[in-house]
Motif scaffolding. Structure first.
Motif, PDB file in Angstrom:
ATOM      1  N   ARG A   1       0.772  -1.238   0.000  1.00  0.00           N
ATOM      2  CA  ARG A   1       0.000   0.000   0.000  1.00  0.00           C
ATOM      3  C   ARG A   1       0.805   1.290   0.000  1.00  0.00           C
ATOM      4  N   ARG A   2       2.075   1.275   0.265  1.00  0.00           N
ATOM      5  CA  ARG A   2       2.834   2.512   0.430  1.00  0.00           C
ATOM      6  C   ARG A   2       3.620   2.895  -0.816  1.00  0.00           C
ATOM      7  N   CYS A   3       3.341   4.106  -1.304  1.00  0.00           N
ATOM      8  CA  CYS A   3       4.059   4.643  -2.461  1.00  0.00           C
ATOM      9  C   CYS A   3       5.532   4.790  -2.111  1.00  0.00           C
ATOM     10  N   ARG A   4       6.396   4.542  -3.067  1.00  0.00           N
ATOM     11  CA  ARG A   4       7.832   4.648  -2.863  1.00  0.00           C
ATOM     12  C   ARG A   4       8.305   6.093  -2.800  1.00  0.00           C
ATOM     13  N   HIS A   5       7.450   7.033  -3.123  1.00  0.00           N
ATOM     14  CA  HIS A   5       7.813   8.447  -3.134  1.00  0.00           C
ATOM     15  C   HIS A   5       7.744   9.042  -1.735  1.00  0.00           C
ATOM     16  N   GLN A   6       6.538   9.207  -1.191  1.00  0.00           N
ATOM     17  CA  GLN A   6       6.381   9.787   0.142  1.00  0.00           C
ATOM     18  C   GLN A   6       5.436   8.960   1.005  1.00  0.00           C
ATOM     19  N   LEU A   7       5.350   7.678   0.701  1.00  0.00           N
ATOM     20  CA  LEU A   7       4.590   6.705   1.490  1.00  0.00           C
ATOM     21  C   LEU A   7       3.086   6.972   1.539  1.00  0.00           C
ATOM     22  N   ALA A   8       2.551   7.582   0.502  1.00  0.00           N
ATOM     23  CA  ALA A   8       1.098   7.768   0.420  1.00  0.00           C
ATOM     24  C   ALA A   8       0.415   6.410   0.411  1.00  0.00           C
ATOM     25  N   ASP A   9      -0.822   6.384   0.878  1.00  0.00           N
ATOM     26  CA  ASP A   9      -1.607   5.154   0.911  1.00  0.00           C
ATOM     27  C   ASP A   9      -2.183   4.896  -0.480  1.00  0.00           C
ATOM     28  N   LEU A  10      -1.631   3.917  -1.178  1.00  0.00           N
ATOM     29  CA  LEU A  10      -2.060   3.620  -2.547  1.00  0.00           C
ATOM     30  C   LEU A  10      -3.470   3.062  -2.622  1.00  0.00           C
TER      31      LEU A  10
ATOM     32  N   CYS B   1      -0.768   6.844  -7.725  1.00  0.00           N
ATOM     33  CA  CYS B   1      -0.694   7.371  -6.362  1.00  0.00           C
ATOM     34  C   CYS B   1      -1.588   8.607  -6.232  1.00  0.00           C
ATOM     35  N   PRO B   2      -2.344   8.707  -5.127  1.00  0.00           N
ATOM     36  CA  PRO B   2      -3.246   9.841  -4.954  1.00  0.00           C
ATOM     37  C   PRO B   2      -2.531  11.159  -4.644  1.00  0.00           C
ATOM     38  N   TRP B   3      -1.291  11.133  -4.219  1.00  0.00           N
ATOM     39  CA  TRP B   3      -0.617  12.375  -3.839  1.00  0.00           C
ATOM     40  C   TRP B   3       0.082  13.072  -4.986  1.00  0.00           C
ATOM     41  N   HIS B   4       0.973  12.399  -5.689  1.00  0.00           N
ATOM     42  CA  HIS B   4       1.761  13.062  -6.729  1.00  0.00           C
ATOM     43  C   HIS B   4       1.770  12.315  -8.055  1.00  0.00           C
ATOM     44  N   GLY B   5       0.859  11.363  -8.228  1.00  0.00           N
ATOM     45  CA  GLY B   5       0.653  10.744  -9.526  1.00  0.00           C
ATOM     46  C   GLY B   5       1.658   9.710  -9.977  1.00  0.00           C
TER      47      GLY B   5
ATOM     48  N   MET C   1       7.679   1.094 -10.541  1.00  0.00           N
ATOM     49  CA  MET C   1       7.202   2.441 -10.829  1.00  0.00           C
ATOM     50  C   MET C   1       7.472   2.707 -12.305  1.00  0.00           C
ATOM     51  N   VAL C   2       6.445   3.073 -13.070  1.00  0.00           N
ATOM     52  CA  VAL C   2       6.625   3.319 -14.496  1.00  0.00           C
ATOM     53  C   VAL C   2       6.679   4.795 -14.839  1.00  0.00           C
ATOM     54  N   SER C   3       6.186   5.661 -13.936  1.00  0.00           N
ATOM     55  CA  SER C   3       6.330   7.106 -14.121  1.00  0.00           C
ATOM     56  C   SER C   3       6.045   7.816 -12.806  1.00  0.00           C
ATOM     57  N   GLY C   4       6.516   9.054 -12.750  1.00  0.00           N
ATOM     58  CA  GLY C   4       6.238   9.886 -11.593  1.00  0.00           C
ATOM     59  C   GLY C   4       7.431   9.997 -10.691  1.00  0.00           C
ATOM     60  N   PRO C   5       7.287  10.718  -9.637  1.00  0.00           N
ATOM     61  CA  PRO C   5       6.135  11.518  -9.222  1.00  0.00           C
ATOM     62  C   PRO C   5       6.112  12.875  -9.917  1.00  0.00           C
ATOM     63  N   ARG C   6       5.013  13.579  -9.729  1.00  0.00           N
ATOM     64  CA  ARG C   6       4.887  14.942 -10.239  1.00  0.00           C
ATOM     65  C   ARG C   6       4.721  15.881  -9.042  1.00  0.00           C
ATOM     66  N   GLY C   7       5.836  16.159  -8.365  1.00  0.00           N
ATOM     67  CA  GLY C   7       5.801  17.093  -7.252  1.00  0.00           C
ATOM     68  C   GLY C   7       6.479  16.552  -6.011  1.00  0.00           C
TER      69      GLY C   7
ATOM     70  N   TYR D   1      14.755  15.336  -9.057  1.00  0.00           N
ATOM     71  CA  TYR D   1      14.159  14.614  -7.938  1.00  0.00           C
ATOM     72  C   TYR D   1      13.318  13.445  -8.441  1.00  0.00           C
ATOM     73  N   THR D   2      12.538  13.669  -9.482  1.00  0.00           N
ATOM     74  CA  THR D   2      11.708  12.615 -10.058  1.00  0.00           C
ATOM     75  C   THR D   2      12.568  11.447 -10.539  1.00  0.00           C
ATOM     76  N   GLY D   3      13.692  11.743 -11.170  1.00  0.00           N
ATOM     77  CA  GLY D   3      14.593  10.688 -11.624  1.00  0.00           C
ATOM     78  C   GLY D   3      15.131   9.861 -10.469  1.00  0.00           C
ATOM     79  N   LEU D   4      15.473  10.517  -9.378  1.00  0.00           N
ATOM     80  CA  LEU D   4      15.956   9.814  -8.188  1.00  0.00           C
ATOM     81  C   LEU D   4      14.881   8.889  -7.624  1.00  0.00           C
ATOM     82  N   ILE D   5      13.647   9.361  -7.559  1.00  0.00           N
ATOM     83  CA  ILE D   5      12.546   8.553  -7.029  1.00  0.00           C
ATOM     84  C   ILE D   5      12.236   7.391  -7.974  1.00  0.00           C
TER      85      ILE D   5
END
Length: 121
Positions: A39-48, A61-65, A75-81, A92-96
């Motif tokens: 359930r946890r996004c690899r970006h900022q741990l949003a609840d997927l 992901c509901p937070w940054h797409g 992960m195939v794309s993102g995040p956006r923010g 930053y997006t490339g690192l994530i």
């Protein structure tokens, strides 16, 4: 009935694009088949489980797409923010994205049993 080792969700609640929480998994339908991933996004741990499934069958992901392939967990794309900002962050997006490839979502087996989708493993 949900048990700790086999969480379930009602199959009827998995309408187009819907994602539900089943224990530690986010459960949905992609390409007519049930899926379950951590359930946890690899970006900022949003609840997927509060995200959605897009037209390509990716979990969004509901937070940054950030978008995830539900069959591999990658992960195939993102995040956006970042935090409250919802715009481009190229470096930053490339690192994530790299983190998302190194540590994909955990994919679990989801099967339809009667009126429910059961998460196994």
């Amino acid at each position: 009935m949900t048990t700790p080792d086999r969480p379930t969700v009602p199959a009827a609640d998995l309408t187009a694009g819907a994602v539900l929480r089943a224990g530690s998994s986010a459960v949905g339908m992609a390409g007519g088949e049930p899926f379950a991933v951590s359930r946890r996004c690899r970006h900022q741990l949003a609840d997927l489980s509060q995200g959605s499934v897009d037209a390509d069958g990716c979990l969004v992901c509901p937070w940054h797409g950030s978008r995830y392939d539900v069959r591999s967990g990658a992960m195939v794309s993102g995040p956006r923010g970042f935090l409250g900002y919802h715009g481009p962050t190229p470096g930053y997006t490339g690192l994530i994205r790299l983190l998302g490839r190194v540590v994909p979502l955990r994919v679990r087996r989801a099967v339809r049993r009667g009126d429910d989708v059961v998460v196994e493993g």
